[in-house]
Scaffold this motif. Structure first.
Motif, PDB file in Angstrom:
ATOM      1  N   ILE A 110       0.838  -1.206   0.000  1.00  0.00           N
ATOM      2  CA  ILE A 110       0.000   0.000   0.000  1.00  0.00           C
ATOM      3  C   ILE A 110       0.866   1.245   0.000  1.00  0.00           C
ATOM      4  CG2 ILE A 110      -1.683   1.300   1.362  1.00  0.00           C
ATOM      5  CD1 ILE A 110      -2.976  -1.284   2.181  1.00  0.00           C
ATOM      6  N   MET A 113       2.159   1.991  -3.387  1.00  0.00           N
ATOM      7  CA  MET A 113       1.153   2.581  -4.256  1.00  0.00           C
ATOM      8  C   MET A 113       0.901   4.035  -3.907  1.00  0.00           C
ATOM      9  SD  MET A 113      -1.566  -0.386  -4.978  1.00  0.00           S
ATOM     10  CE  MET A 113      -1.782  -1.030  -3.360  1.00  0.00           C
ATOM     11  N   ARG A 114       0.999   4.364  -2.612  1.00  0.00           N
ATOM     12  CA  ARG A 114       0.772   5.753  -2.224  1.00  0.00           C
ATOM     13  C   ARG A 114       1.888   6.646  -2.720  1.00  0.00           C
ATOM     14  NH1 ARG A 114      -1.551   4.737   3.434  1.00  0.00           N
ATOM     15  NH2 ARG A 114      -3.686   4.238   2.865  1.00  0.00           N
ATOM     16  N   LEU A 152       2.359   4.844 -11.910  1.00  0.00           N
ATOM     17  CA  LEU A 152       1.341   3.801 -11.811  1.00  0.00           C
ATOM     18  C   LEU A 152       0.425   3.833 -13.034  1.00  0.00           C
ATOM     19  CD1 LEU A 152       0.233   4.051  -8.094  1.00  0.00           C
ATOM     20  CD2 LEU A 152       1.748   2.394  -9.152  1.00  0.00           C
ATOM     21  N   ASN A 159      -7.196  -2.678 -10.673  1.00  0.00           N
ATOM     22  CA  ASN A 159      -8.062  -3.365  -9.725  1.00  0.00           C
ATOM     23  C   ASN A 159      -7.349  -4.484  -8.994  1.00  0.00           C
ATOM     24  OD1 ASN A 159     -10.473  -1.914 -10.507  1.00  0.00           O
ATOM     25  ND2 ASN A 159     -10.193  -2.997 -12.443  1.00  0.00           N
ATOM     26  N   LEU A 171      -7.730  -5.745  -5.302  1.00  0.00           N
ATOM     27  CA  LEU A 171      -7.594  -4.634  -4.362  1.00  0.00           C
ATOM     28  C   LEU A 171      -8.511  -4.768  -3.156  1.00  0.00           C
ATOM     29  CD1 LEU A 171      -7.124  -1.322  -6.333  1.00  0.00           C
ATOM     30  CD2 LEU A 171      -5.434  -2.874  -5.373  1.00  0.00           C
ATOM     31  N   ASP A 172      -9.729  -5.325  -3.372  1.00  0.00           N
ATOM     32  CA  ASP A 172     -10.619  -5.426  -2.206  1.00  0.00           C
ATOM     33  C   ASP A 172     -10.041  -6.372  -1.160  1.00  0.00           C
ATOM     34  OD1 ASP A 172     -11.086  -7.466  -3.977  1.00  0.00           O
ATOM     35  OD2 ASP A 172     -13.195  -7.710  -3.446  1.00  0.00           O
ATOM     36  N   LEU A 192      -6.840  -6.885  -0.706  1.00  0.00           N
ATOM     37  CA  LEU A 192      -5.709  -6.158  -0.139  1.00  0.00           C
ATOM     38  C   LEU A 192      -6.190  -5.219   0.972  1.00  0.00           C
ATOM     39  CD1 LEU A 192      -2.629  -5.695  -0.754  1.00  0.00           C
ATOM     40  CD2 LEU A 192      -3.332  -3.693  -2.049  1.00  0.00           C
ATOM     41  N   LEU A 193      -7.282  -4.513   0.663  1.00  0.00           N
ATOM     42  CA  LEU A 193      -7.808  -3.545   1.618  1.00  0.00           C
ATOM     43  C   LEU A 193      -8.313  -4.202   2.893  1.00  0.00           C
ATOM     44  CD1 LEU A 193      -9.788  -0.994  -0.475  1.00  0.00           C
ATOM     45  CD2 LEU A 193      -8.189  -0.470   1.346  1.00  0.00           C
ATOM     46  N   ARG A 194      -8.836  -5.418   2.736  1.00  0.00           N
ATOM     47  CA  ARG A 194      -9.452  -6.064   3.880  1.00  0.00           C
ATOM     48  C   ARG A 194      -8.439  -6.845   4.716  1.00  0.00           C
ATOM     49  NH1 ARG A 194     -14.349  -8.137   0.231  1.00  0.00           N
ATOM     50  NH2 ARG A 194     -15.096  -9.381   1.978  1.00  0.00           N
ATOM     51  N   SER A 195      -7.184  -6.871   4.278  1.00  0.00           N
ATOM     52  CA  SER A 195      -6.177  -7.599   5.050  1.00  0.00           C
ATOM     53  C   SER A 195      -5.413  -6.625   5.942  1.00  0.00           C
ATOM     54  CB  SER A 195      -5.189  -8.290   4.104  1.00  0.00           C
ATOM     55  OG  SER A 195      -5.901  -9.067   3.172  1.00  0.00           O
ATOM     56  N   ALA A 196      -4.918  -7.136   7.063  1.00  0.00           N
ATOM     57  CA  ALA A 196      -4.145  -6.302   7.979  1.00  0.00           C
ATOM     58  C   ALA A 196      -2.772  -6.008   7.376  1.00  0.00           C
ATOM     59  CB  ALA A 196      -3.989  -7.023   9.318  1.00  0.00           C
ATOM     60  N   ARG A 197      -2.163  -4.866   7.736  1.00  0.00           N
ATOM     61  CA  ARG A 197      -0.902  -4.420   7.128  1.00  0.00           C
ATOM     62  C   ARG A 197       0.243  -5.432   7.244  1.00  0.00           C
ATOM     63  NH1 ARG A 197      -0.267   0.949   5.520  1.00  0.00           N
ATOM     64  NH2 ARG A 197       1.957   0.750   5.934  1.00  0.00           N
ATOM     65  N   ILE A 252     -11.667   2.250   5.156  1.00  0.00           N
ATOM     66  CA  ILE A 252     -10.866   1.030   5.078  1.00  0.00           C
ATOM     67  C   ILE A 252     -11.133   0.143   6.297  1.00  0.00           C
ATOM     68  CG2 ILE A 252      -8.502   0.122   5.118  1.00  0.00           C
ATOM     69  CD1 ILE A 252      -7.647   2.436   3.402  1.00  0.00           C
ATOM     70  N   MET A 299     -14.300  -1.736   5.925  1.00  0.00           N
ATOM     71  CA  MET A 299     -14.178  -2.863   4.993  1.00  0.00           C
ATOM     72  C   MET A 299     -13.436  -4.023   5.642  1.00  0.00           C
ATOM     73  SD  MET A 299     -13.685  -1.225   1.281  1.00  0.00           S
ATOM     74  CE  MET A 299     -12.479   0.009   1.635  1.00  0.00           C
ATOM     75  N   ARG A 300     -12.457  -3.687   6.507  1.00  0.00           N
ATOM     76  CA  ARG A 300     -11.719  -4.773   7.156  1.00  0.00           C
ATOM     77  C   ARG A 300     -12.597  -5.527   8.136  1.00  0.00           C
ATOM     78  NH1 ARG A 300      -6.249  -1.892   7.817  1.00  0.00           N
ATOM     79  NH2 ARG A 300      -5.461  -2.167   5.702  1.00  0.00           N
ATOM     80  N   PHE A 355     -15.395  -6.279  -5.205  1.00  0.00           N
ATOM     81  CA  PHE A 355     -15.831  -4.937  -5.598  1.00  0.00           C
ATOM     82  C   PHE A 355     -14.612  -4.105  -5.952  1.00  0.00           C
ATOM     83  CE2 PHE A 355     -14.566  -3.099  -1.539  1.00  0.00           C
ATOM     84  CZ  PHE A 355     -14.617  -4.202  -0.707  1.00  0.00           C
ATOM     85  N   ASN A 356     -14.828  -3.081  -6.750  1.00  0.00           N
ATOM     86  CA  ASN A 356     -13.733  -2.260  -7.234  1.00  0.00           C
ATOM     87  C   ASN A 356     -13.868  -0.799  -6.860  1.00  0.00           C
ATOM     88  OD1 ASN A 356     -12.484  -4.423  -8.736  1.00  0.00           O
ATOM     89  ND2 ASN A 356     -14.308  -4.277 -10.016  1.00  0.00           N
ATOM     90  N   LEU A 410     -11.188   1.862  -5.873  1.00  0.00           N
ATOM     91  CA  LEU A 410     -10.326   1.356  -4.794  1.00  0.00           C
ATOM     92  C   LEU A 410      -8.885   1.811  -4.941  1.00  0.00           C
ATOM     93  CD1 LEU A 410     -11.354  -2.286  -3.936  1.00  0.00           C
ATOM     94  CD2 LEU A 410     -12.034  -0.136  -2.890  1.00  0.00           C
ATOM     95  N   LEU A 443      -6.763   3.583  -2.015  1.00  0.00           N
ATOM     96  CA  LEU A 443      -5.511   3.054  -1.495  1.00  0.00           C
ATOM     97  C   LEU A 443      -4.395   4.076  -1.526  1.00  0.00           C
ATOM     98  CD1 LEU A 443      -5.300  -0.543  -2.862  1.00  0.00           C
ATOM     99  CD2 LEU A 443      -4.851   0.176  -0.540  1.00  0.00           C
ATOM    100  N   ARG A 444      -4.443   4.933  -2.539  1.00  0.00           N
ATOM    101  CA  ARG A 444      -3.341   5.869  -2.713  1.00  0.00           C
ATOM    102  C   ARG A 444      -3.533   7.145  -1.901  1.00  0.00           C
ATOM    103  NH1 ARG A 444      -3.398   4.920  -9.073  1.00  0.00           N
ATOM    104  NH2 ARG A 444      -1.935   6.624  -9.330  1.00  0.00           N
ATOM    105  N   SER A 445      -4.664   7.264  -1.203  1.00  0.00           N
ATOM    106  CA  SER A 445      -4.896   8.467  -0.402  1.00  0.00           C
ATOM    107  C   SER A 445      -4.500   8.198   1.048  1.00  0.00           C
ATOM    108  CB  SER A 445      -6.370   8.853  -0.458  1.00  0.00           C
ATOM    109  OG  SER A 445      -6.800   8.940  -1.787  1.00  0.00           O
TER     110      SER A 445
END
Lengths: 433, 433
Positions: free
Chosen positions: A140, A143-144, A149, A154, A171-172, A174-179, B140, B143-144, B153-154, B171, B175-177
């Motif tokens: 993440i 990507m930031r 990019l 997606n 990505l969904d 990725l978002l839902r997993s812990a860092r 985020i 969603m977690r 979902f995207n 997404l 992620l990039r914000s």
């Protein structure tokens, strides 16, 4: 607007989607199109060109200076850039490529080296790939922070040190997993993979079958070289269906924007083939000149048998060609389908035999004529059913496209069988000659 | 495998994608299909049913107990559930719905209340929507932690307190914000919106035109009620092209799995229309019985003129129907296209007039016959061009589907004009009767 008022033109197109800019370009006269693009300068998004007909696009690109095109194209995703470049002749393409930054030039050249209609041509070479030992957090952060990019994405890909494809992480997920979680733990390894040399049409079928949104593209050694996205697959599906329709209708790859002469020329082959068929049919009729002379009713009725057969054959053929294209007919059910068409041919043949016999008797008052035309109609509709299904199957078997050639063969069969059976039965029954 | 060995069947299908499970079901005999599904029990993913032909799917659902279906369907995304339910007759649908949890039942009923072929029918009602004052971090975290998320979902949607749609956040942008950024700041307000009552075909065009992957669906008061995803749009595009092809070929909405009788019946209307056309044409021929009796050559040659016209007309019509379907012909260029077809008709008409005159003279040794057939060919190819373009345009103008009816009209015109002009010119030129 075309009074070189750059400021106003820019304001007007600023908020428009590239598809709408493309539509505007299409409405303009041929000379105004490159003028507008030059007027807009940097504000013109070259993606708009991908929305145009091939003929219009090539015309515009030929009129623009190579530098302008090179600059515009280097800002695009690679699949759009390739799409724009591939229709140009090689000389102009080289000229444009020469003006581009070397990294992008190399990427584009590699894509253009793949055969036309292969996945390599339409893949996007911008994507994000990380190693399996990276954590979700690292990914993440990358990507930031990274500027380089793709325009939108997606999923993230996981690759080994040799850049071989290991799996994808949507990505969904990725978002839902812990860092601290490692990418290797959440990777989806069952992804559908496309090879760069795969044909676009089979790639499109893959997308459709598995409802994919994107798929990784790998080279011979399974290294990840790009991604295919659904929008390209949609275009391919549409183009394919379009080509099928046009081939069945006996027209080539023509578009509404093509010029008159090229249209006339592209339609000639089919008409020539049909002329040969028609002349052949007229020879068959010629065999029965004596009979025709003795009974004009035959001349009056004979087109009915031929025309009805032609239509029934076309119906069966249409279904067969489409079923072959969408893979709904395969070796496992081909025989069953042939049998079914045969039965349908018999049913419809009997039905129309009765009707047409009635019409003939009512019109000419000769009962025997009814018998003759009924028999001919039944024979021809059965022939039509067999021709309509077997001809596409055989053509497909020999790896040709059944949509192109089937029509001519099927109508040849139904014309010949139609005239020959009707006039032949008549000759036998009435014992002329 | 069908020896009720549930354990083995489960093992075999476990790793398969639903599309492949669907393919397996299709290969089985009709009685084995529901048996396999019951055997698999919870391990069977009902999504597989969406991959089947309509006829096969309905058959399977009718054979399964309503509870099994209800249970299976409640685990699906709502668009798939609606897709499976909509083909059933209302009685069975009610029975299945009655067995489902009430929240899901209501959502499905709402979708089913939208007209067939509207976006509301195919939208997915599972999506994520947040308020504009939420931060990226809060979103985020939601969603977690939340379990009740769509399968994949995207993008995330931003809505106001009345649930009215404000915009979407892809997404990748999320992620990039940075975490403290407010959703309202990164929202994309320019998104293409679909209304639940929009026709699916125009929604599919929108997806294609703007290369969308998903689009928000709103009701009359702009409240967000669901999302449309590209996989549904792809199916619609394919179905539409398929329907066009079949209509042009004169077959209804038939599929390879349909039964013989329903196929025979579905092809009858078109064949009946064609029979009327053919009989009409034969009456035209009948007008010239005297001429035919005096010169059999006319009977031998007349099908050539009619058949060539029919083919040229079909070519023009195919292009016109396709161009209308893909919106490549509109009011702005209709006149130009008509003019162009006219010119193409003249060019090809002259070309084939010369050839066919040569053939006629060579075959029968009558120079005058060449003149007559050449004139008839030119007239008929021009008529074919005009009929081929004008008939679809007029049908489209009156809001009918040009693909269905054009073919019959066009070949009627070319048959009548073909026979009438050839025999008529002959009657005039040779002064019979």
């Amino acid at each position: 607007i075309e009074a070189s008022d750059a400021e106003r033109a820019r304001l007007l197109t600023e908020d428009l989607h590239e598809a709408d800019v493309g539509a505007i370009l299409e409405q303009l006269d041929a000379e105004q199109r490159p003028a507008l693009i030059q007027l807009l300068g940097d504000a013109f998004d070259f993606t708009a060109l991908t929305e145009l007909d091939e003929a219009t696009r090539v015309e515009i690109l030929e009129d623009l200076p190579a530098e302008t095109v090179a600059e515009g194209i280097s800002e695009l995703d690679s699949d759009d850039a390739v799409y724009i470049l591939e229709d140009l002749d090689s000389e102009e393409r080289e000229e444009i490529l020469a003006q581009m930054p070397s990294i992008e030039r190399l990427a584009l050249k590699r894509s253009l080296d793949y055969p036309e209609d292969s996945a390599g041509r339409r893949m996007q070479t911008e994507f994000i790939a990380v190693a399996p030992f990276w954590t979700v957090g690292q990914t993440i952060d990358l990507m930031r922070e990274s500027d380089d990019l793709p325009e939108s994405f997606n999923e993230v890909f996981v690759v080994d040190p040799a850049f071989r494809f290991l799996g994808r992480v949507p990505l969904d997920r990725l978002l839902r997993s812990a860092r601290p979680v490692k990418m290797g733990e959440i990777v989806d390894e069952g992804a559908q993979i496309v090879e760069a040399t795969d044909e676009l049409s089979s790639v499109a079928r893959l997308f459709q079958r598995y409802n994919l949104i994107s798929a990784p593209v790998v080279d011979e050694s399974r290294r990840l070289v790009g991604i295919m996205t659904i929008d390209d697959a949609v275009d391919v599906i549409e183009e394919e269906a379009d080509a099928d329709i046009k081939r069945l209708g006996g027209v080539g790859d023509e578009e509404v924007s093509d010029r008159v002469l090229s249209i006339a020329r592209s339609r000639l082959p089919w008409l020539c083939i049909n002329l040969c068929t028609a002349i052949l049919a007229s020879f068959v009729i010629g065999l029965f000149e004596t009979e025709l002379q003795k009974m004009v009713a035959l001349a009056v009725l004979m087109p009915i048998v031929a025309s009805q057969g032609g239509n029934a054959g076309t119906q069966t053929m249409t279904v067969a060609v489409r079923a072959l294209a969408t893979r709904a007919i395969g070796p496992h059910n081909a025989l069953r389908v042939v049998g079914r068409e045969l039965v349908v041919g018999c049913i419809n043949g009997l039905f129309f035999a009765c009707i047409v016999a009635g019409v003939a008797v009512w019109r000419f008052g000769i009962a025997d004529l009814g018998v003759v035309i009924a028999a001919a109609m039944l024979v021809n509709l059965i022939a039509a059913a067999l021709a309509g299904i077997l001809i596409p199957l055989v053509i497909h078997r020999f790896k040709f496209d059944p949509a192109i050639a089937s029509g001519a063969f099927v109508t040849t069969v139904t014309d010949l069988v139609g005239f020959f059976s009707f006039l032949g039965f008549a000759a036998l029954w009435f014992g002329f000659g």
